[in-house]
Structures are given as C-alpha cells and as structure tokens.
Write a protein that holds these residues in place. Structure first.
Motif, mmCIF file in Angstrom:
data_model
loop_
_atom_site.group_PDB
_atom_site.id
_atom_site.type_symbol
_atom_site.label_atom_id
_atom_site.label_comp_id
_atom_site.label_asym_id
_atom_site.label_seq_id
_atom_site.Cartn_x
_atom_site.Cartn_y
_atom_site.Cartn_z
ATOM 1 N N LEU A 49 33.285 40.983 27.788
ATOM 2 C CA LEU A 49 33.141 40.411 29.129
ATOM 3 C C LEU A 49 32.133 39.259 29.141
ATOM 4 C CD1 LEU A 49 34.246 40.789 31.979
ATOM 5 C CD2 LEU A 49 32.330 42.281 32.482
ATOM 6 N N GLU A 50 31.037 39.427 28.402
ATOM 7 C CA GLU A 50 29.991 38.392 28.391
ATOM 8 C C GLU A 50 30.546 37.081 27.837
ATOM 9 O OE1 GLU A 50 25.435 37.632 26.769
ATOM 10 O OE2 GLU A 50 26.595 39.314 25.975
ATOM 11 N N LYS A 52 33.668 36.177 27.688
ATOM 12 C CA LYS A 52 34.687 35.648 28.608
ATOM 13 C C LYS A 52 34.020 34.852 29.739
ATOM 14 C CE LYS A 52 38.826 38.113 29.220
ATOM 15 N NZ LYS A 52 39.714 37.249 28.535
ATOM 16 N N LYS A 53 32.904 35.395 30.263
ATOM 17 C CA LYS A 53 32.196 34.704 31.352
ATOM 18 C C LYS A 53 31.706 33.340 30.887
ATOM 19 C CE LYS A 53 30.464 38.369 34.362
ATOM 20 N NZ LYS A 53 29.309 39.163 34.755
ATOM 21 N N TYR A 69 34.604 30.903 30.574
ATOM 22 C CA TYR A 69 35.063 30.501 31.909
ATOM 23 C C TYR A 69 34.112 29.467 32.530
ATOM 24 C CZ TYR A 69 38.882 33.893 32.365
ATOM 25 O OH TYR A 69 40.065 34.574 32.227
ATOM 26 N N ASP A 121 44.848 37.588 32.251
ATOM 27 C CA ASP A 121 43.626 38.267 32.719
ATOM 28 C C ASP A 121 43.778 38.809 34.137
ATOM 29 O OD1 ASP A 121 42.386 37.896 30.378
ATOM 30 O OD2 ASP A 121 40.947 36.379 31.045
ATOM 31 N N LEU A 152 36.948 43.925 37.005
ATOM 32 C CA LEU A 152 35.943 42.852 36.874
ATOM 33 C C LEU A 152 36.570 41.622 36.234
ATOM 34 C CD1 LEU A 152 32.754 44.799 35.773
ATOM 35 C CD2 LEU A 152 33.198 43.734 37.972
ATOM 36 N N ILE A 153 37.437 41.863 35.229
ATOM 37 C CA ILE A 153 38.071 40.730 34.531
ATOM 38 C C ILE A 153 39.104 40.080 35.451
ATOM 39 C CG2 ILE A 153 39.646 40.140 32.636
ATOM 40 C CD1 ILE A 153 37.987 41.934 30.840
ATOM 41 N N LEU A 196 37.166 38.021 37.809
ATOM 42 C CA LEU A 196 36.566 36.863 37.124
ATOM 43 C C LEU A 196 37.623 35.769 36.935
ATOM 44 C CD1 LEU A 196 34.089 35.743 35.664
ATOM 45 C CD2 LEU A 196 34.930 36.784 33.569
ATOM 46 N N ARG A 234 38.397 34.144 40.276
ATOM 47 C CA ARG A 234 37.269 33.314 40.738
ATOM 48 C C ARG A 234 37.257 31.982 39.987
ATOM 49 N NH1 ARG A 234 32.754 36.509 39.793
ATOM 50 N NH2 ARG A 234 32.950 37.391 41.859
ATOM 51 N N THR A 235 37.464 32.042 38.660
ATOM 52 C CA THR A 235 37.429 30.810 37.862
ATOM 53 C C THR A 235 38.601 29.898 38.230
ATOM 54 O OG1 THR A 235 36.550 32.194 36.103
ATOM 55 C CG2 THR A 235 37.184 29.963 35.502
ATOM 56 N N THR A 279 37.434 38.718 46.161
ATOM 57 C CA THR A 279 37.296 37.478 45.383
ATOM 58 C C THR A 279 38.493 36.568 45.643
ATOM 59 O OG1 THR A 279 36.248 38.872 43.702
ATOM 60 C CG2 THR A 279 36.779 36.628 43.063
#
Length: 941
Positions: A63-64, A66-67, A70, A94, A101-102, A105, A108-109, A140
């Motif tokens: 996850l880190e 991926k963030k 993004y 995704d 969470l993914i 995310l 959002r992106t 989101t």
C-alpha cells in the motif's frame, strides 16, 4: 533513521541510477528508489523522464509503494498525458481490489489526474465505486464526481453521476452524506442556475440526522448546505434551529460559526414574541464568548464575525460587555476590533463600566490604540445621551495630560459632540483654544477651525485665531483650507464690520492663488453669494445643521444581511461580499436573509389617515434622520429655507423639484398650483407610433404617453448632483403592457467621465427589484445625459417600509456609491387581470369586515362618470358595475396589486359637485391611503 538521506546525493547520472533501481527485482530497493524520486520531485527537480519506470511499480500489493506511485502520477500526468494512459488499466483493476483502502485510493487519484483523454476511461470505475458496499469508498467517489465535473461538466451530466450523487444524500452513512452534500454544493456554486441541491423537508431531515454523526468537516458541509435552504414557514425554521443548536457546543470553531450562521438566518423567520426566540438568543451568547478564548488569530476572525452579529442583533451579547475588555497582551488588531464591538454594545446600563475602561486605554503606550480609545469616548457620548456629560469631562481630563496625539483626537471628537448636542457643552471652547498651537494634524486643525467658525460669536479673539491659521494657508492640507474658508465666511457674516479685510484675503487666496478646483469653486460661490445677496448667504452658510447620528460606520442594511449569510467565511472577515474579492468566471450568487415573518399583508397596520387627508401631508422623500441613508447622504434635514417665490420657467424646473415642490405633482397632491414646465427630454417610449405620444408630449400637465394609457408622472430630481459628486439622477415610474419600469435620466455634472454604473434596491414593501442590470453602454462624459428605462420585477425581498411606498436605492459608478430614496406611485403595481367577476365582487365586499373600510374625498375633479371610468381603466382600475342612485353615479371598481392583494372600491360622483367620495375595502387596510393617492394622481392628471 530519517528521510533526509533521500534529499542528498552528489553522484553523476542520478536519473540513470534511479532508473536501474526502479527496475530492480528487490521490493525494498524499489520502494527506496520511488521515495528518492518523490523527494527529487518535491524539491522541484524534473524526474518526468522516469515516468514509464515508476508506472511499472504500480503493480504491487504494498500500500505504501502504491501511494507513492499515485502521488508521482498526479504530479506528472498533465505533462505526460500519453504515458498516463498506460496507468489506466491499473486504476480500473485497483477499483475492483478486495481492499477498500486501495479502491478508494485509486478513485481519489483518478479524480486528481486532470487530463481530458483519461477522463472517459474513468467513468466505469467511478460508477462502480459510487455504488460500492464500503462507505469509505463511496465517500471518496462522491468527491471525485465534483473533481471530474470541474474537468468535464458535460461528461458528468451525460453519465448520470449527478443523479447518483443526489441519491447518496439518502445514504445510511453520515460521512457519505456529508461528502455528497459537499460535492453537490461545489458543483452548484459553479453553475448557479442549475437546481442541483433541490432541498425539501424530507432531504433536510436526512441531513439533520447525519449531522450528529459526521466528522467536524462533514458537519460544516451540511450546515453550509442548510444555510442555503429556505424553510416554508416559521415552524419548520424553528424545528431546524432546535436540531442545529447542539452544534454550538462543538470544539471546532468552524462548526460553531457555521451553526451560528444557520441560526442567524432562520431567526429572521421567527416571531420575536415566541418564547423560543428568547431562548435562542440566550443560547447564542456562550459559544461566541468561548471563541474569544482561542489564540489571537482565531479571536480576530471571531471578533469580525461578532461585529456583524452585534450590528444585526445587539441583544445577543448585550450582557457580555466584559469579555470585550482589552487584555494587556492582546495584539493590536484584536484590541482595535474589541474596541469597535464595545462601542456597538454600549448602552445606558453599562456606560459607566465602558467609560472607566476607555479612560484607562487612553493612557496606554500604543499610539493607534490610544487614538481609537479617545474616538470611542466621543462615540459613546453621541450614542448614549445620558453619558455625554461624563464623556466630555473625561475628554477634558485627557486634554489636560497635554499628550499631543491625545489632545488632537479629543478635539476631533468634541467637534462631533457639539454637532450632536448644540448649545450644551460650548463652555469647554476656552480650554480647546488654549491648545491651538500644539495641533499639527490636518483633521485636528480642521476640527478646531470649524469650532472657531461655528462659535465665533462666543470667542472674543476669533478673528485673531483664524488669522493665525491664514498665515501658512498654502502649506495646509485641502481639508484645512476648505474649513478655514468656510469658517472665515461664517465669522464675516456674524461680525461683518471687523472682518472685512480677513474675508477678502481668504477669498483671493482661495480663488486666485490656489490650483485646487474644490477650493476655487467654494471660494467663487461664497464670493458671489456675499456680493449679490448677503441675506441668502447668511441663510445658506449659517443654516441650521442636522444632528449627527451615532452609528455612522454601520454596514448598509442590505450588505449586512448578505454578510450574515457568509458568517464563517472570508467575506465575514473582510466585511465585503464575495463578488468584491473573488475573481474568475464562477458566478457568485448573492445571498439574502429570508423575509421577516409578517410581510405587508399581515404586518400591523399604521393608523389610517383621516378621510381625504391632502397629499400635501405626504412624508418627504428625504429619509428620516435616524435612517442610515439620511446619514450617508448627509442631507440637511432642517426646515426648508423660505426664499423668494420662484418663477416657473423651464430653467428653474430642477430647482423647484430639489426643494420638493415637484413632489405634489408626483403624488398628485392638492398642494400649491405648481405646473411643471414642458419636459425637454425625449419621450421614453421611442418605439410607440409617432402620433400616440404627441398629444401627451405637448400637454403640459401630462406625463409622457405610454402604450397602455397608464398615467406616468413627470420626471423629478431624485438625487441632486451636489449630493452625488456631480451625478444627477431624475426619474419616474411607468407601467406599460404589464411591465414596470423605472425611467431614469443620468446627467454627469462633474468634470470627469463616469462609467461602471450599477443599481441595487433595498428590501421594500412590494419586493420591487431591477429585472436587469443598469445598462449604460458608453461612459458618460461631463455635461452629458443619458436616458435609461430600467425594467423592474416584484420578486425581490420584501420588508415593510415606512411609508409603504418608500424605495431606497443605491447607485454605484466608478467614483463612489450613492444612496437616495424615493416614493413610487402605487398604480404601477396595479395588474392587468384586476377585474373581478360581479358575483365574486359582491361576495368579497360582504366578506371583508367593515372596520377595514376607509373613506376619502377627492376634491376639485370635474370629470363625468364615463370619463372617470375610462381614465382609471387605463391604469388597471376596472369598473365592474355602474348604478345611478338618487341622481348620483356609483362606480363599483376592483384592482389587484402585484402581491395578490385585492382592493374593492365604490366611487360616488354627483354631477354638480366637484368632490367625489371614494370608499375602499381591502384585507390589508394599510394600503388604502396609498390607493387613494393613486386615484387622485390619475384623475387629476
């Protein structure tokens, strides 16, 4: 270990090395490399060359990582749109990831990548996420719709996302509701015409339920949305207030201010007699007081908002004076703001406390603060009459301190006290004159000169004092020169024998040696006045002055109402509407408070005038002294000067109107026999057939011919040039084929070009408002006039005025904003479908109680019944039946006002008698007096 290592490197070929690391097989190495890339990007290095390598790292479960990828994508997608398309597949994948969470995310992106090419690929994933089972993803996705709408509004509408957003308002999760509201509000702001947030009692109920469980920012979104809702009646307003009140005890000050905004707005709809209204006032004070215990910056924002609230409803904080007392360690901006509020809250009950406090402040070290404190003492004297004596003695004590700036401020405010309470405190003049030499600031010098000139007869050596100022006349500021000129002329008119030389000296200095046009003009006016007619000069220069009012710095009421709707935003800190400081294409919507309960229909009726009260008793068009507009115009409200009778020539027409002589003709009064001269302006209805208006145009007493035959009064001067820096506005009202217009003539009598005209009406009894902007197509050159017909509608805000047909108007141009008020004749509000059926007329006449019937006499009218009937029909007063009873003609008539009020009339006409009897019946009897005036106006013109 810190992250600083990612920012430092000295190796060559950094991009090359990063590329290698990004393609490494080891996950840890990859992550380190992406962190280095983000670090370089953060400090402004261009790492866009690594785009394909970073995008490859998206395929990961970490996850880190991926963030981070993004984050990189959002930054560079705009400059590399073709490469960004490579990432679309991963997004789509995704969005279906099992981990919410993914999914969130990814959505959002997607919303943050502002690239047109990509947006259409994102519609499907977004649609799924809006219906996702996890609320975190839904909330989101709701925000993502607003972002997407900003990039491509048409796409969002075509894909039906707006309807999905509206459905989310009914979501079971409060955070989803809050974000849906936030997204819809954002979209609605950029498209003011679209009715997206179609709020109704059911949806409001859902929002109020969600309000209790939201995060603090969610609560703010919901409260801001509630503030835009218009409850259908006072009961609904009360129930919303009851459910919003608990938010006042929230820890976040933004939530508190948003709640205050909703309550302030809905309180407009509550009757002041309700117990709940009093309870609500009590509940509003503690949260506002609590805001003042925050850090200084927050205190300042709170104080600016409280300043607005106190102007609108001073009763909320009237017992909380002590919290506004200044602390020694307050920053200056907080001190000055607190001072302002203290003066607004000053009343007879707390004035002793306030004065003791202000006297203390006047001995502080901070010069700006001391000046404001001294001014505040003067403002208290003007505001609370009982305290004036104590204030004056406090000011005298301060003058004895001999501190230069304190003395100067004290003299400036004592001048205002003299204006407010003439012939009361003039005994202190001697003390003031002792300090004459120490004055070096223009405002203080001008105030002192005004005092010497105004009270010259009480000061033995007034001529010497003024002469001492005259020595350095050219070095003085304009303000001082103008005051000196006026003061010496006053002195000459009071003591002509001793001051002949002095007045000649100042007049020649002002007219021959000065290059300031204001000063020269004033000098020449005085010179001509004194040389041609000393008696007139005395009446002009030594005229009775209007008393000044205490609150000269109050915000204009319509602006205040608008700012109350913006509590908790920047507008409330600047004290300006958003349109004044928000740039860009977004339409800024003007907000206004809901109308007070009880509009013109149900409002308490003023005493009905005695039958046939002559129109000469008309209230003057000039506003009352307490009226803010009166203050702004600084009008002389004393009795009119009785001068020699004026000849009625076309040149003097304007002058007659300025003195109010033309008012009788406007209101159809039975006053003097004033006949307006033929209008020299062209007829307003240029489009009418030529023959139709000619007869009227040459008929000296008539108005300009209109299509429907409704009577139009001659134009009168509403705003004289001397009150509006050279802009003269004259006008009249007309009604043609169902549309009302205000026919204006704008004349530029200044020396500069005028442009950027705009017009606004204050709330009024019948909701009159401009239906279009004021269109002046070319700038108005000096000595040029322009005729404008401004269309009006009756859908504006309603507030009962006194008198009922009073209209307060603000006109803005590139020079300033000017205020005036005028009376509109009520017959412009008579609608075309005002003819009642006979049976209906009989039933309604019986139904309206007898105490609602009023009788008037229309004198000196020699028309026959048929002529009366056809003349009135031209102005939409319809004759339903005509009877002849014992030689008298009885006309039964009906008319309907734009707000739906019906008025029924019986007009009795005796063939030999020029006086008619008019009986009016109406459910809102307060309009009867004005209907009678309309009858008089129409029949006598």
């Amino acid at each position: 270990m810190t992250d600083s290592k990612y920012f430092t490197t000295t190796k060559k070929g950094e991009i090359f090395e990063l590329k290698a690391e990004l393609n490494s097989d080891k996950k840890e190495k990859k992550k380190e490399a992406v962190k280095k890339v983000i670090a370089s990007m953060t400090v402004g290095k261009d790492v866009s060359a690594l785009f394909p390598d970073v995008v490859n790292c998206m395929q990961t479960d970490n996850l880190e990582l991926k963030k981070l990828v993004y984050l990189y994508l959002m930054n560079y997608a705009k400059s590399q749109p073709d490469m960004a398309i490579m990432a679309v597949n991963t997004f789509v994948k995704d969005c279906e990831d099992p981990n919410p969470l993914i999914r969130a995310l990814a959505v959002r992106t997607m919303g943050c990548i502002r690239v047109d090419k990509i947006t259409e690929y994102l519609c499907e994933p977004l649609r799924k996420c809006l219906k996702d089972e996890d609320p975190y993803v839904r909330k989101t996705a709701a925000v993502c719709v607003a972002k997407l709408h900003d990039i491509n509004a048409q796409l969002v509408e075509d894909q039906g996302f707006l309807d999905t957003l509206k459905d989310l308002i009914s979501d079971s999760n409060p955070m989803v509701v809050a974000n849906a509201v936030a997204a819809l509000s954002e979209i609605a702001e950029s498209h003011p015409s679209s009715n997206l947030l179609d709020l109704n009692p059911q949806s409001i109920n859902k929002l109020l339920t969600a309000l209790n469980e939201c995060t603090e920012w969610g609560q703010i979104f919901i409260l801001d949305c509630l503030a835009n809702y218009m409850p259908k009646d006072d009961r609904e307003a009360q129930s919303i207030c009851e459910r919003v009140t608990p938010r006042l005890s929230h820890a976040n000050s933004a939530v508190v201010l948003s709640a205050v905004k909703v309550l302030m707005k809905f309180m407009e709809m509550l009757s002041k007699d309700l117990d709940y209204y009093g309870t609500l006032l009590k509940k509003l004070a503690p949260p506002l007081v609590t805001l003042l215990s925050a850090e200084p910056e927050l205190q300042y924002v709170a104080l600016r908002n409280i300043n607005l609230i106190v102007q609108k409803r001073p009763e909320i904080l009237k017992h909380e004076m002590k919290v506004f007392f200044v602390k020694y360690n307050d920053p200056i901006y907080v001190k000055l703001e607190k001072l302002d509020i203290m003066i607004r809250l000053a009343s007879q009950a707390n004035i002793a406390q306030v004065l003791a406090e202000l006297k203390e402040y006047a001995t502080e070290v901070d010069v700006d603060f001391v000046r404001k404190a001294v001014r505040a003492i003067g403002r208290c004297a003007i505001k609370v009459e009982q305290s004036a004596e104590r204030c004056v003695s406090t000011l005298l004590d301060l003058i004895q301190t001999k501190v230069n700036y304190v003395v100067q401020e004290a003299i400036v405010v004592i001048k205002d006290i003299f204006r407010k309470y003439p012939n009361k405190y003039e005994s202190v003049i001697a003390t003031l004159c002792e300090n004459l030499d120490s004055l070096d600031e223009p405002e203080a010098r001008a105030a002192m000169i005004w005092i010497v000139g105004e009270y010259a007869e009480r000061i033995d050596n007034a001529d010497e004092l003024l002469e001492s100022f005259l020595e350095g006349f050219h070095d003085e500021s304009t303000q001082v020169q103008l005051q000196l000129l006026t003061a010496i002329v006053k002195l000459f008119l009071k003591k002509p024998t001793e001051t002949q030389e002095l007045v000649q000296q100042v007049l020649s200095l002002a007219t021959q040696d000065s290059d300031n046009p204001d000063l020269r003009d004033r000098g020449y006016i005085y010179w001509r006045l004194l040389s041609t007619d000393p008696v007139a000069a005395k009446e002009v220069v030594l005229a009775e002055k209007p008393l000044i009012s205490e609150e000269t710095d109050l915000i204009e009421p319509t602006l205040l109402d608008e700012l109350i709707c913006y509590i908790g935003t920047l507008a409330s800190v600047y004290h300006k509407p958003p349109s004044a400081f928000v740039e860009g294409s977004r339409g800024v919507v003007h907000k206004s408070l809901p109308p007070r309960t009880g509009s013109s229909e149900s409002a308490e009726s003023p005493d009905t005038a005695p039958s046939g009260g002559p129109a000469a008793d008309q209230p003057s068009v000039i506003p009352t002294q307490g009226d803010l507009l009166g203050d702004l115009l600084n009008l002389d409200l004393g009795p009119p000067v009785s001068g020699p009778p004026m000849a009625t020539s076309s040149v003097q027409m304007g002058a007659v109107d300025l003195l109010g002589g033309g008012l009788d003709s406007l209101m159809g009064g039975g006053g003097g026999s004033f006949t307006p001269a033929p209008s020299t302006t062209a007829p307003t209805n240029v489009g009418a057939p030529l023959g139709s208006g000619l007869g009227d145009l040459f008929d000296l007493t008539g108005g300009v011919g209109t299509l429907s035959g409704s009577y139009v009064a001659p134009k009168t001067v509403w705003l004289p040039a001397m009150k509006a820096k050279g802009l003269e506005i004259s006008g009249t009202f007309s009604r043609q084929v169902g549309s009302i217009s205000m026919d204006l003539v704008l004349t530029n009598k200044a020396l500069q070009v005028m442009s950027d005209f705009a017009i606004q009406f204050n709330r009024n009894s019948f909701g009159l408002a401009p239906a279009a902007p004021l269109q002046v197509h070319a700038p108005l050159a000096p000595n040029q006039s322009v005729e404008i017909s401004l269309p009006l509608n009756t859908v504006g805000s309603v507030m009962k005025m006194e008198p009922l047909n009073n209209l307060q108007v603000a006109v803005k141009n590139n020079i300033d904003v000017f205020y005036f008020s005028t009376l509109y004749p009520l017959h412009i509000l008579f609608v075309e479908d005002g003819k009642m059926e006979r049976q209906m007329f009989l039933a309604t006449w019986k139904d309206i109680p007898n105490e609602n019937e009023t009788q008037f006499q229309i004198k000196d009218c020699s028309l026959g019944a048929d002529a009366v009937s056809s003349k009135l029909q031209g102005s939409n007063i319809f004759t339903i039946a005509k009877r002849n009873v014992e030689g008298q003609d009885m006309l039964y008539q009906s008319l309907k006002l734009t707000n739906g009020i019906w008025v029924l009339a019986e007009l009795r006409i005796q063939p030999s008698n020029p006086s008619f009897t008019l009986s009016l019946k109406c459910r809102a009897p307060e309009v009867s007096q004005y209907i009678y005036q309309a009858y008089e106006t129409i029949l006598k013109n």
